[in-house]
Design a protein around this motif. Structure first.
Motif: not given
Length: 293
Positions: A26-47
């Motif tokens: 999940x990605x929270x695109x708010x005042x604080x930007x947060x990514x929940x877990x970090x193995x969602x695939x190379x293309x997503x991580x590179x983004x």
């Protein structure tokens, strides 16, 4: 596929619906930007590496959820107190995995696997606990500590009825508890808690979003544990050692019996049940043999 779940929370689909070795995020695109877990695939991580991600939230310490933590050098890492040590330290990570209890063949395969997936420790800047509210601006999510899969495994409640269930995937195989840090009683209670929450949408890490028959699917998922335990108790009518019970492949099934890592995981599955049954007084142990009380 990325899609808005609610408000400023986006679902980030990993390759192949998030099946291992990947995990949906999940990605929270708010005042604080947060990514929940970090193995969602190379293309997503590179983004996301090109975005200004402020916080990484790890649902638990397993490699398929923390693999790319170290690449987000400007972000804070947040995790539950009980899994934070295994994220910070490879030595603790190995202890949680039970590597010291592997035989030579299992250890050799593990070392190759470890090199392939590039496990690296990362700092944990904030440790959260059960029911804590994580605030990102106009978006808040609630930590639901759901141990058993790992000591600090967490789900996250988005609003009142959307549950990011992380490694509770409701798949036919059932819950996974193949490490010595796993606990069957905790796992049973955690799944019951998810049933009580009664989510209208369940977002697993390793399969597609679920919106139908969620309570029944959670109950079916829980029943897998009870079925394993019933088969184990039936086997314990004959006193047996841990290795003898492992070789029955009650949990994984006989088709996995020749694959060494699964053999190690099966041992920990069985050991988790044995610990529970001993604590309940349903079995006894003597001279490395287990039997019905």
């Amino acid at each position: 596929m990325n899609r808005i779940i609610t408000g400023k929370i986006q679902y980030i689909e990993a390759p192949n619906n998030g099946y291992a070795p990947y995990a949906n995020s999940l990605f929270i695109d708010d005042d604080i930007k947060a990514l929940l877990d970090t193995n969602c695939g190379p293309a997503n991580i590179n983004f996301f590496l090109k975005q200004s991600v402020d916080v990484i939230i790890n649902s638990h310490f397993h490699q398929d959820h923390v693999k790319n933590n170290y690449k987000f050098t400007q972000a804070e890492i947040w995790a539950h107190t009980k899994d934070a040590p295994a994220i910070r330290s490879l030595e603790v990570f190995h202890d949680y995995y039970g590597i010291s209890q592997y035989n030579e063949e299992e250890t050799e395969i593990w070392e190759k696997y470890r090199e392939d997936i590039d496990i690296q420790p990362s700092g944990v800047h904030r440790e959260f606990t059960d029911r804590e509210i994580l605030d990102f601006g106009s978006t808040q999510i609630q930590v639901i500590h759901a141990p058993g899969h790992s000591p600090g495994h967490c789900c996250f409640l988005l609003g009142n009825s959307i549950l990011f269930s992380t490694d509770f995937g409701l798949n036919a195989f059932g819950p996974w508890y193949g490490h010595p840090c796993s606990d069957v009683t905790d796992l049973i209670n955690s799944i019951k808690l998810c049933i009580e929450i009664n989510p209208s949408m369940l977002i697993p890490s390793h399969r597609a979003i679920i919106t139908e028959d969620i309570p029944q699917k959670l109950q079916n998922y829980l029943n897998v544990i009870h079925n394993h335990e019933e088969k184990l108790l039936n086997s314990l009518k004959k006193p047996s050692t841990l290795d003898e019970l492992r070789d029955l492949f009650i949990c994984y099934g006989p088709s996995w019996s020749k694959y060494p890592p699964r053999k190690a995981y099966e041992k920990f599955f069985i050991l988790a049940h044995l610990k529970r049954l001993l604590s309940l007084g349903e079995i006894k142990e003597s001279d490395n043999q287990y039997y019905i009380n």
